[in-house]
Structure formats: C-alpha cells, structure tokens
Design a protein around this motif. Sequence first.
Motif, PDB file in Angstrom:
ATOM      1  N   PRO A  38      -2.514  45.205 -18.214  1.00  0.00           N
ATOM      2  CA  PRO A  38      -3.371  44.454 -19.141  1.00  0.00           C
ATOM      3  C   PRO A  38      -2.609  43.856 -20.314  1.00  0.00           C
ATOM      4  O   PRO A  38      -2.928  42.747 -20.773  1.00  0.00           O
ATOM      5  CB  PRO A  38      -4.397  45.493 -19.616  1.00  0.00           C
ATOM      6  CG  PRO A  38      -3.802  46.819 -19.307  1.00  0.00           C
ATOM      7  CD  PRO A  38      -2.944  46.619 -18.107  1.00  0.00           C
ATOM      8  N   LEU A  39      -1.599  44.552 -20.805  1.00  0.00           N
ATOM      9  CA  LEU A  39      -0.825  44.007 -21.911  1.00  0.00           C
ATOM     10  C   LEU A  39      -0.030  42.780 -21.477  1.00  0.00           C
ATOM     11  O   LEU A  39       0.063  41.789 -22.206  1.00  0.00           O
ATOM     12  CB  LEU A  39       0.101  45.080 -22.483  1.00  0.00           C
ATOM     13  CG  LEU A  39      -0.607  46.240 -23.190  1.00  0.00           C
ATOM     14  CD1 LEU A  39       0.375  47.348 -23.539  1.00  0.00           C
ATOM     15  CD2 LEU A  39      -1.340  45.763 -24.443  1.00  0.00           C
ATOM     16  N   GLN A  40       0.550  42.833 -20.272  1.00  0.00           N
ATOM     17  CA  GLN A  40       1.274  41.672 -19.755  1.00  0.00           C
ATOM     18  C   GLN A  40       0.316  40.505 -19.516  1.00  0.00           C
ATOM     19  O   GLN A  40       0.627  39.357 -19.823  1.00  0.00           O
ATOM     20  CB  GLN A  40       1.998  42.028 -18.455  1.00  0.00           C
ATOM     21  CG  GLN A  40       2.760  40.871 -17.829  1.00  0.00           C
ATOM     22  CD  GLN A  40       3.848  40.352 -18.757  1.00  0.00           C
ATOM     23  OE1 GLN A  40       4.750  41.091 -19.148  1.00  0.00           O
ATOM     24  NE2 GLN A  40       3.755  39.087 -19.134  1.00  0.00           N
ATOM     25  N   SER A  41      -0.845  40.813 -18.979  1.00  0.00           N
ATOM     26  CA  SER A  41      -1.840  39.774 -18.743  1.00  0.00           C
ATOM     27  C   SER A  41      -2.258  39.118 -20.048  1.00  0.00           C
ATOM     28  O   SER A  41      -2.326  37.888 -20.164  1.00  0.00           O
ATOM     29  CB  SER A  41      -3.054  40.381 -18.030  1.00  0.00           C
ATOM     30  OG  SER A  41      -4.073  39.421 -17.861  1.00  0.00           O
ATOM     31  N   GLY A  42      -2.546  39.943 -21.055  1.00  0.00           N
ATOM     32  CA  GLY A  42      -2.932  39.405 -22.351  1.00  0.00           C
ATOM     33  C   GLY A  42      -1.842  38.578 -22.984  1.00  0.00           C
ATOM     34  O   GLY A  42      -2.101  37.531 -23.591  1.00  0.00           O
ATOM     35  N   THR A  43      -0.598  39.026 -22.841  1.00  0.00           N
ATOM     36  CA  THR A  43       0.535  38.266 -23.367  1.00  0.00           C
ATOM     37  C   THR A  43       0.605  36.889 -22.734  1.00  0.00           C
ATOM     38  O   THR A  43       0.819  35.877 -23.407  1.00  0.00           O
ATOM     39  CB  THR A  43       1.850  39.030 -23.100  1.00  0.00           C
ATOM     40  OG1 THR A  43       1.862  40.232 -23.868  1.00  0.00           O
ATOM     41  CG2 THR A  43       3.060  38.193 -23.477  1.00  0.00           C
ATOM     42  N   GLN A  44       0.420  36.840 -21.431  1.00  0.00           N
ATOM     43  CA  GLN A  44       0.509  35.582 -20.711  1.00  0.00           C
ATOM     44  C   GLN A  44      -0.594  34.613 -21.144  1.00  0.00           C
ATOM     45  O   GLN A  44      -0.360  33.415 -21.358  1.00  0.00           O
ATOM     46  CB  GLN A  44       0.436  35.846 -19.207  1.00  0.00           C
ATOM     47  CG  GLN A  44       0.820  34.661 -18.346  1.00  0.00           C
ATOM     48  CD  GLN A  44       0.976  35.055 -16.890  1.00  0.00           C
ATOM     49  OE1 GLN A  44       0.765  36.210 -16.536  1.00  0.00           O
ATOM     50  NE2 GLN A  44       1.336  34.099 -16.058  1.00  0.00           N
ATOM     51  N   VAL A  45      -1.811  35.141 -21.299  1.00  0.00           N
ATOM     52  CA  VAL A  45      -2.922  34.303 -21.757  1.00  0.00           C
ATOM     53  C   VAL A  45      -2.667  33.812 -23.181  1.00  0.00           C
ATOM     54  O   VAL A  45      -2.854  32.633 -23.486  1.00  0.00           O
ATOM     55  CB  VAL A  45      -4.251  35.087 -21.691  1.00  0.00           C
ATOM     56  CG1 VAL A  45      -5.388  34.274 -22.328  1.00  0.00           C
ATOM     57  CG2 VAL A  45      -4.591  35.420 -20.248  1.00  0.00           C
ATOM     58  N   ALA A  46      -2.227  34.709 -24.056  1.00  0.00           N
ATOM     59  CA  ALA A  46      -1.982  34.332 -25.451  1.00  0.00           C
ATOM     60  C   ALA A  46      -0.893  33.280 -25.565  1.00  0.00           C
ATOM     61  O   ALA A  46      -1.017  32.314 -26.324  1.00  0.00           O
ATOM     62  CB  ALA A  46      -1.607  35.568 -26.263  1.00  0.00           C
ATOM     63  N   ALA A  47       0.195  33.460 -24.811  1.00  0.00           N
ATOM     64  CA  ALA A  47       1.297  32.497 -24.880  1.00  0.00           C
ATOM     65  C   ALA A  47       0.866  31.130 -24.377  1.00  0.00           C
ATOM     66  O   ALA A  47       1.244  30.095 -24.929  1.00  0.00           O
ATOM     67  CB  ALA A  47       2.486  33.013 -24.082  1.00  0.00           C
ATOM     68  N   THR A  48       0.056  31.106 -23.322  1.00  0.00           N
ATOM     69  CA  THR A  48      -0.393  29.843 -22.756  1.00  0.00           C
ATOM     70  C   THR A  48      -1.417  29.152 -23.651  1.00  0.00           C
ATOM     71  O   THR A  48      -1.349  27.946 -23.879  1.00  0.00           O
ATOM     72  CB  THR A  48      -1.001  30.067 -21.359  1.00  0.00           C
ATOM     73  OG1 THR A  48      -0.026  30.695 -20.526  1.00  0.00           O
ATOM     74  CG2 THR A  48      -1.422  28.751 -20.722  1.00  0.00           C
ATOM     75  N   ALA A  49      -2.367  29.923 -24.171  1.00  0.00           N
ATOM     76  CA  ALA A  49      -3.450  29.329 -24.959  1.00  0.00           C
ATOM     77  C   ALA A  49      -3.047  29.036 -26.393  1.00  0.00           C
ATOM     78  O   ALA A  49      -3.435  28.007 -26.950  1.00  0.00           O
ATOM     79  CB  ALA A  49      -4.661  30.257 -24.942  1.00  0.00           C
ATOM     80  N   PHE A  50      -2.272  29.916 -26.999  1.00  0.00           N
ATOM     81  CA  PHE A  50      -1.997  29.802 -28.429  1.00  0.00           C
ATOM     82  C   PHE A  50      -0.533  29.551 -28.760  1.00  0.00           C
ATOM     83  O   PHE A  50      -0.203  29.273 -29.919  1.00  0.00           O
ATOM     84  CB  PHE A  50      -2.477  31.075 -29.146  1.00  0.00           C
ATOM     85  CG  PHE A  50      -3.905  31.410 -28.854  1.00  0.00           C
ATOM     86  CD1 PHE A  50      -4.937  30.623 -29.333  1.00  0.00           C
ATOM     87  CD2 PHE A  50      -4.233  32.506 -28.071  1.00  0.00           C
ATOM     88  CE1 PHE A  50      -6.262  30.923 -29.053  1.00  0.00           C
ATOM     89  CE2 PHE A  50      -5.560  32.827 -27.788  1.00  0.00           C
ATOM     90  CZ  PHE A  50      -6.571  32.024 -28.276  1.00  0.00           C
ATOM     91  N   GLY A  51       0.339  29.689 -27.800  1.00  0.00           N
ATOM     92  CA  GLY A  51       1.754  29.431 -28.032  1.00  0.00           C
ATOM     93  C   GLY A  51       2.607  30.680 -27.929  1.00  0.00           C
ATOM     94  O   GLY A  51       2.146  31.796 -28.202  1.00  0.00           O
ATOM     95  N   GLU A  52       3.867  30.476 -27.527  1.00  0.00           N
ATOM     96  CA  GLU A  52       4.799  31.608 -27.390  1.00  0.00           C
ATOM     97  C   GLU A  52       5.031  32.332 -28.709  1.00  0.00           C
ATOM     98  O   GLU A  52       5.368  33.517 -28.727  1.00  0.00           O
ATOM     99  CB  GLU A  52       6.144  31.106 -26.842  1.00  0.00           C
ATOM    100  CG  GLU A  52       6.089  30.581 -25.418  1.00  0.00           C
ATOM    101  CD  GLU A  52       6.066  31.694 -24.386  1.00  0.00           C
ATOM    102  OE1 GLU A  52       6.280  32.860 -24.775  1.00  0.00           O
ATOM    103  OE2 GLU A  52       5.831  31.400 -23.204  1.00  0.00           O
ATOM    104  N   ASP A  53       4.875  31.609 -29.826  1.00  0.00           N
ATOM    105  CA  ASP A  53       5.122  32.224 -31.124  1.00  0.00           C
ATOM    106  C   ASP A  53       3.830  32.579 -31.847  1.00  0.00           C
ATOM    107  O   ASP A  53       3.823  32.781 -33.062  1.00  0.00           O
ATOM    108  CB  ASP A  53       5.965  31.295 -32.004  1.00  0.00           C
ATOM    109  CG  ASP A  53       5.262  29.972 -32.296  1.00  0.00           C
ATOM    110  OD1 ASP A  53       4.274  29.654 -31.601  1.00  0.00           O
ATOM    111  OD2 ASP A  53       5.711  29.264 -33.221  1.00  0.00           O
ATOM    112  N   SER A  54       2.732  32.686 -31.124  1.00  0.00           N
ATOM    113  CA  SER A  54       1.448  32.996 -31.752  1.00  0.00           C
ATOM    114  C   SER A  54       1.373  34.471 -32.144  1.00  0.00           C
ATOM    115  O   SER A  54       2.046  35.329 -31.560  1.00  0.00           O
ATOM    116  CB  SER A  54       0.301  32.667 -30.802  1.00  0.00           C
ATOM    117  OG  SER A  54       0.350  33.470 -29.636  1.00  0.00           O
TER     118      SER A  54
END
Length: 464
Positions: free
Chosen positions: A266-282
Amino acid sequence: NCVSFSLNWIAPTALTCGAGASCFRTRKIRRNHNQKRQRAIWQNSSNRQSLPGLNGVRAMRMHHAIGWLAALALLRAGAVVAASPSDAAAFEAIYFDLGRGDGADAEQRSAQVLAATAADSPRRIDALQARLDVLAQQVKLNTADGTALGEAIDAIADADPAGRELAARFAIAQAYDRSDVRAAQTLAQARIAAATANEKPELQVLLARIEAYGGHLVSARQQAQLALVAWQPRTGMRARWLETELDFIIGKVYEITGSAEAALPPLQSGTQVAATAFGEDSALRIKLDTERAAALGKLGRNRDALQLREALLGVAQRHFGQRSLQAAKAEAQVAASFEEIGDYASSRQRFEHAQQLLTEAPAHERAVLAANFANLLQDMGEEQAALDQHRLALSLLGESDQTAHVRAIVLGNLGNTELRLHRYNDALVDLQRSLQLREKIDGKDSPELAYALEGLGGASLALG
C-alpha cells in the motif's frame, strides 16, 4: 509519525498532529544493550518494494491525472486567483495544492472559490466540501474560519439533503480537529450506521482517521480498506488525495502492528499515485516514501532505507528549500538510517545539522529531533549528553494532553538512560511517569506498557 501517525520516529501526536487530515500515532521500537527504547516518531507524523502491477482501473486514473497535472501546473504558475465556479480546474487546483504540500495556497484558493460560488449553485456543496477539507488539513475547523464555514453549511442544510450530510460530517471533523476522539468516534459511528451509499465512503475516510488517531488500529485499517475500494475508481484530484491518505493509513497500521512486509504494497501504491498526480517532489510522495523507508528498516533492509531517505532529502531540499522544516526532518531520517547501520559518526553529524536547521521550528518538531538524537548518543556511550537531549525534549513538549504520547516515549527512554548511569531512584520516577501516561493513553492492557514495566523491574532489583 503524524497522533497522529506521524514520524517513524516520535509521532506527531497532535501530527502537527493535534489531528489533521492524515495523521496518527506511530511507534518504532528499538533494542539497545538489552534495554528497550522507542524512537520518537515524525508523520509524518513520518513514512515507507517491488512495484505492484497496476490494474486497468488504476492505469486509466494515472493517465487522467497526468493531463490534470500539466493543466494545474499552468494554473499555479500565476497568482492564486479564483476561477469560475463552473470551472472544474478551480476545484482540482485546491487538492493539487494539498497534495503538493502548499497548504497556504489551498487555503486561499478554497476561500476564493467558495466566495465565488453562489448559494444556489449546483457546485455549492463541492465548494463547501473543499473548504472543509482544507481547513481540516490545516487544523483550523475550530477557528473563526471554521465557524464561518459551519454557518455556511447550516444555511443550506435544511433545504438540501446533501447539505444535511455535509453538516453531519462537519460536526465529526470539528470534533476530530480539536482532538476529541471519543466525540468524533461516537458521531461517526452513529452516522455511518444509517448512511446512504453515496455518503458512506466519506464517513469511512473520517472514521479511518479518527480510529487511527485514537489508537484503534485494526478498525482504522478496515475502514481505510473499505473506503479505498470506493475512492480508487473515481477520477479527480480529490479522489487521488484521499486515495494516497488511505494507502498511508493502511500501510502505517501494518507497520505499527508488526507487519512491515504487508505495509510495503500500500505504501508503494500510494507513492506511485502521489508522484503521478501531484509530482515526484510533492509532500504526499515524500510522506509515503518516508514511511516506506521505515518499513524497509524494520525488515532489516537498512541500506535500502538509507538510499531512499537520501533521495527524499534531495527532493525536500529542492521543493521546500535547503533550510526548510521538511529538509531538516528528512535529514534527521537520514541520520536515523546511519545509526541503524552503525555509522554513528555520520549519524551524529546529520542530527547536529538538522538541529541547527530547526532552531526556529515549532517546539514539537525540535522535541522529536532531540529525543531521537538522544537515542544515538546513548548508543555511542555518551549517556550524559543523551540525558541532556531527553530533558530538552521534555521541556519543549510541555504538559499538554496532545503531547502525552510522545512524553511517555521520552520518559521511558530517559529512565533507561538513567539505569545505565546507575541513577536508579531517578529512573524509578521517570519510568513510573511513563507508565502512568501509557495507562492513560493506551489502557492498562496495552503491550506498550512493557517498556516502562521492564525498566521499573530493573531499577527495583538494583535498589534491592
């Protein structure tokens, strides 16, 4: 870790956490010289392998988010101005700001959008919900802005069923905002029992936050998993913002309850969604990967954790600035990784630099850093310096209920340091204080009491 789950360290109990949208208490346990100590946790309240394959639904949502990311970047390039209330980008930009960690911009934008949305507009509920989300994230629902929002919601509650639902959720969120877990839990459980299918996912998110903050971890994970099923298929920035929070709660609970391996997907999944939606540096990507690093450390993959934390330090420095609070906390996480691999000299250097950066930071953040630095100093055999850091942490934490969980950890670690210095009477006093706080917060049946009880037993034996 944000309590708020916040730190993988001393969790922001009031993560930063008096409450906040995505915070709850975390605990990271460490063993040292046969004495049990706990690492103070950040939420951030602090946060943490292989990439799971994307199913078709998630892949489509990712593709959709990329388009919004480009549009929102253009919107944010100018001043924060209110767009037409009929313009979906105005609403999307609010959640984009939240995901990026730009809370002040989100607060300003949500106020402007609400002001520009007429009382009879079909988007009035959306504008009110967005304002609620932002003020909850900023822990401001019990301020004048929160009062004004409550009045605006009440104004439509009598005539609009959706308004009545929103009013009920506002009352729940306001109780959580002031850290009244029992009231928030009671309101949420009563509401969800009779909720419509449309409202239930909203309430499940709220209940997941509340249960996590209150330490009811299994229930928090279950509610988050139920909510995730509903939010994953939905499009839009709000859905992605909530999805990442739910992934964080699920992963964090697994980590705290001893299932670090289960925490990684779940943490990896959330990271992937966050990076895609909000940016790698979000901010959300940083938060989730911080937690993922902690899980890697618990699995003994300390080099992997160090590599990830060093990468996150670079991200925080670029996004927030070299001397920012976020960069200082990221550097402290790197320091913890060096400690875990036995490179104490590098760890100390990092902790000292982080403390220099945090001189103007909120007292809670400085206390967390001091408590974790104290653990390193004890590992290095510098018990007196460790005592000084423990005491600094306690002085910064004060005596409020919101810091009780962190104080219990610090007092337990302080007592164990005093044991090593053969100051048995002092150890008894501090360990007893830790035990009392533990019993008050976690209950008399909590396994967390073992740390204080073991120390009390050792001190009592030494005194005869």
